[in-house]
Design a protein around this motif. Structure first.
Motif, PDB file in Angstrom:
ATOM      1  N   LYS A   1      -2.530  13.697 -21.331  1.00  0.00           N
ATOM      2  CA  LYS A   1      -2.076  14.883 -22.416  1.00  0.00           C
ATOM      3  C   LYS A   1      -2.938  14.774 -23.753  1.00  0.00           C
TER       4      LYS A   1
ATOM      5  N   ASP B   1       0.005  29.003 -20.745  1.00  0.00           N
ATOM      6  CA  ASP B   1      -1.466  28.626 -21.341  1.00  0.00           C
ATOM      7  C   ASP B   1      -2.259  30.025 -21.277  1.00  0.00           C
TER       8      ASP B   1
ATOM      9  N   HIS C   1      -2.380  16.329 -14.289  1.00  0.00           N
ATOM     10  CA  HIS C   1      -1.301  15.745 -14.716  1.00  0.00           C
ATOM     11  C   HIS C   1      -0.146  15.971 -13.726  1.00  0.00           C
TER      12      HIS C   1
ATOM     13  N   THR D   1      -9.653  24.948 -19.433  1.00  0.00           N
ATOM     14  CA  THR D   1      -9.609  23.477 -19.528  1.00  0.00           C
ATOM     15  C   THR D   1      -7.945  23.087 -19.438  1.00  0.00           C
ATOM     16  N   GLN D   2      -7.415  23.951 -19.943  1.00  0.00           N
ATOM     17  CA  GLN D   2      -5.966  23.730 -20.004  1.00  0.00           C
ATOM     18  C   GLN D   2      -5.374  23.611 -18.381  1.00  0.00           C
TER      19      GLN D   2
ATOM     20  N   SER E   1      -8.646  21.211 -25.984  1.00  0.00           N
ATOM     21  CA  SER E   1      -8.217  22.501 -26.147  1.00  0.00           C
ATOM     22  C   SER E   1      -8.516  22.708 -28.045  1.00  0.00           C
TER      23      SER E   1
ATOM     24  N   MET F   1      -6.505  20.422 -16.683  1.00  0.00           N
ATOM     25  CA  MET F   1      -5.864  19.208 -17.112  1.00  0.00           C
ATOM     26  C   MET F   1      -4.197  19.305 -16.611  1.00  0.00           C
ATOM     27  N   ASN F   2      -3.860  20.482 -16.429  1.00  0.00           N
ATOM     28  CA  ASN F   2      -2.374  20.570 -15.814  1.00  0.00           C
ATOM     29  C   ASN F   2      -2.609  20.318 -14.469  1.00  0.00           C
TER      30      ASN F   2
ATOM     31  N   LYS G   1      -6.210  16.499 -22.980  1.00  0.00           N
ATOM     32  CA  LYS G   1      -5.757  18.188 -22.763  1.00  0.00           C
ATOM     33  C   LYS G   1      -5.717  18.864 -24.288  1.00  0.00           C
ATOM     34  N   THR G   2      -5.047  18.142 -25.122  1.00  0.00           N
ATOM     35  CA  THR G   2      -5.020  18.559 -26.499  1.00  0.00           C
ATOM     36  C   THR G   2      -6.185  18.616 -27.079  1.00  0.00           C
TER      37      THR G   2
END
Length: 408
Positions: free
Chosen positions: A264, A373, A48, A40-41, A271, A44-45, A267-268
């Motif tokens: 952002k 990450d 972004h 997931t991170q 997570s 999303m990175n 993503k949070t």
């Protein structure tokens, strides 16, 4: 090898079997948790980074405006900014909404100037080949380049003629004049692979844009392109001191702050959800190890009777949690790389390409792996698994040898 470490490994990997059922299920659970968190991170990175890059390519690094009013006599200011270190180009730009009509079908794009006459263009449209079925050099005062998805939605192709109406034509109507639209030929399609631009933007020459908006020699903004690696915000703060009083400098980050904040936040939140899944997996490991302690009570008592210290008995079960966490983390990283390698067919199967474009603006799912990450995901999973083994370990260390030997 220490005897307690040997016993811990034997319980996880018994003789005659590659791995015990408990160890296999526990490692798989941790691996899936790490896959979810790190995967997931990484996605999303990727979003972004790619959105940021596309925004810089299509809006510029730093934008200087006059509180929404036209800017005049800016040639000296533009030259002064060009002399600053780290500046690649400064472009006088104008943009605004218009109505285009082709075959009685109206569309309402955001029209932006692109000065092919002087060649002072801050957007890397020519360098990155964003124009398909034509060339950016073909753009002149009598032509237009439409966003690919915008043209597709209206059934417009290269070579078609479009009539362009600007908001300033309302002034002529108020004076009982009949405004005549500008008739432009489509000479190319803008294909940035960023749907927000390809569905809403069109390019014309700077002189045509000035004519449509009655700007004379004015512009709406100065767009600054910086060299790679330059900090946009620092540069904006730096040149703010040399700008005239009504002018202000902002960056592409400032202009799109709300949109990037949503990415952002997504993503949070995602997570946090995956962290809860790993937490549930650690409870399962704790229960399984505690059950193992109850089943092996007599063996623990025998070890204590033979001189094993409580700390060594505790280490036997605590290290099982550590091994599960480490092996599960490694397996999770490998699964993440494997699945994200085939992410495009998976994404098309689950959500479809159109949904991906509609909600995330890209036809392809971007990914960016970051070491921090991966370390966070693996570290969190390993620590939780080790703590999950700590509770059964404390219980095992507190067993008295005489009572444990009498256990049935």
């Amino acid at each position: 090898m220490k005897w307690w470490l040997y016993i811990a490994l034997k319980q996880l990997f018994p003789t005659g079997r590659f791995v015990s059922f408990f160890a296999a299920v526990s490692i798989l659970g941790v691996a899936l948790g790490v896959l979810g968190l790190f995967g997931t991170q990484s996605v999303m990175n990727g979003f972004h980074e790619k959105i940021g890059q596309k925004l810089r390519d299509t809006t510029g690094d730093v934008i200087i405006r006059n509180r929404g009013r036209p800017m005049y006599d800016i040639s000296d200011l533009a030259d002064k900014i060009r002399s600053e270190g780290g500046v690649k180009e400064v472009e006088a730009a104008a943009q605004g909404p218009v109505m285009m009509v082709c075959n009685k079908v109206p569309i309402f794009p955001m029209l932006r100037s692109y000065d092919t006459i002087t060649g002072r263009c801050a957007l890397p449209i020519a360098e990155k080949g964003f124009v398909s079925m034509g060339r950016i050099e073909d753009l002149d005062d009598d032509s237009v380049i439409l966003g690919q998805r915008l043209a597709l939605s209206a059934g417009i192709g290269v070579g078609d003629k479009v009539d362009v109406y600007s908001p300033t034509m309302l002034d002529k109507i108020k004076r009982d004049e009949i405004p005549m639209p500008a008739q432009l030929e489509v000479v190319g399609l803008l294909t940035t692979e960023f749907s927000d631009v390809d569905s809403n933007f069109a390019l014309v020459s700077l002189r045509r844009m000035r004519e449509l908006y009655n700007l004379g020699d004015g512009t709406h903004s100065l767009v600054v392109r910086l060299a790679d690696g330059e900090d946009c915000q620092k540069f904006a703060d730096k040149i703010q001191g040399i700008l005239p009083a009504p002018y202000s400098a902002s960056t592409w980050l400032t202009s799109n702050e709300a949109f990037l904040r949503v990415i952002k936040m997504e993503k949070t939140m995602m997570s946090l959800i995956i962290v809860l899944i790993i937490l549930v997996a650690s409870f399962s490991i704790c229960i399984s190890l505690y059950t193992s302690v109850l089943r092996k009570t007599r063996e623990i008592g025998l070890s204590a009777a033979m001189g094993a210290r409580p700390l060594q008995i505790a280490a036997t079960y605590c290290f099982q949690g550590l091994f599960i966490g480490v092996l599960g983390s490694i397996a999770g990283l490998l699964l993440t790389v494997l699945i994200l390698h085939f992410r495009e067919p998976i994404a098309r199967f689950i959500v479809g390409e159109e949904s991906l474009i509609q909600f995330y603006h890209f036809a392809k799912l971007p990914v960016k792996y970051e070491l921090i990450d991966a370390l966070r995901a693996c570290g969190f999973a390993t620590v939780l698994c080790t703590l999950a083994g700590l509770i059964p370990a404390i219980g095992a260390s507190r067993l008295k040898a005489s009572e444990a030997m009498r256990n049935e």
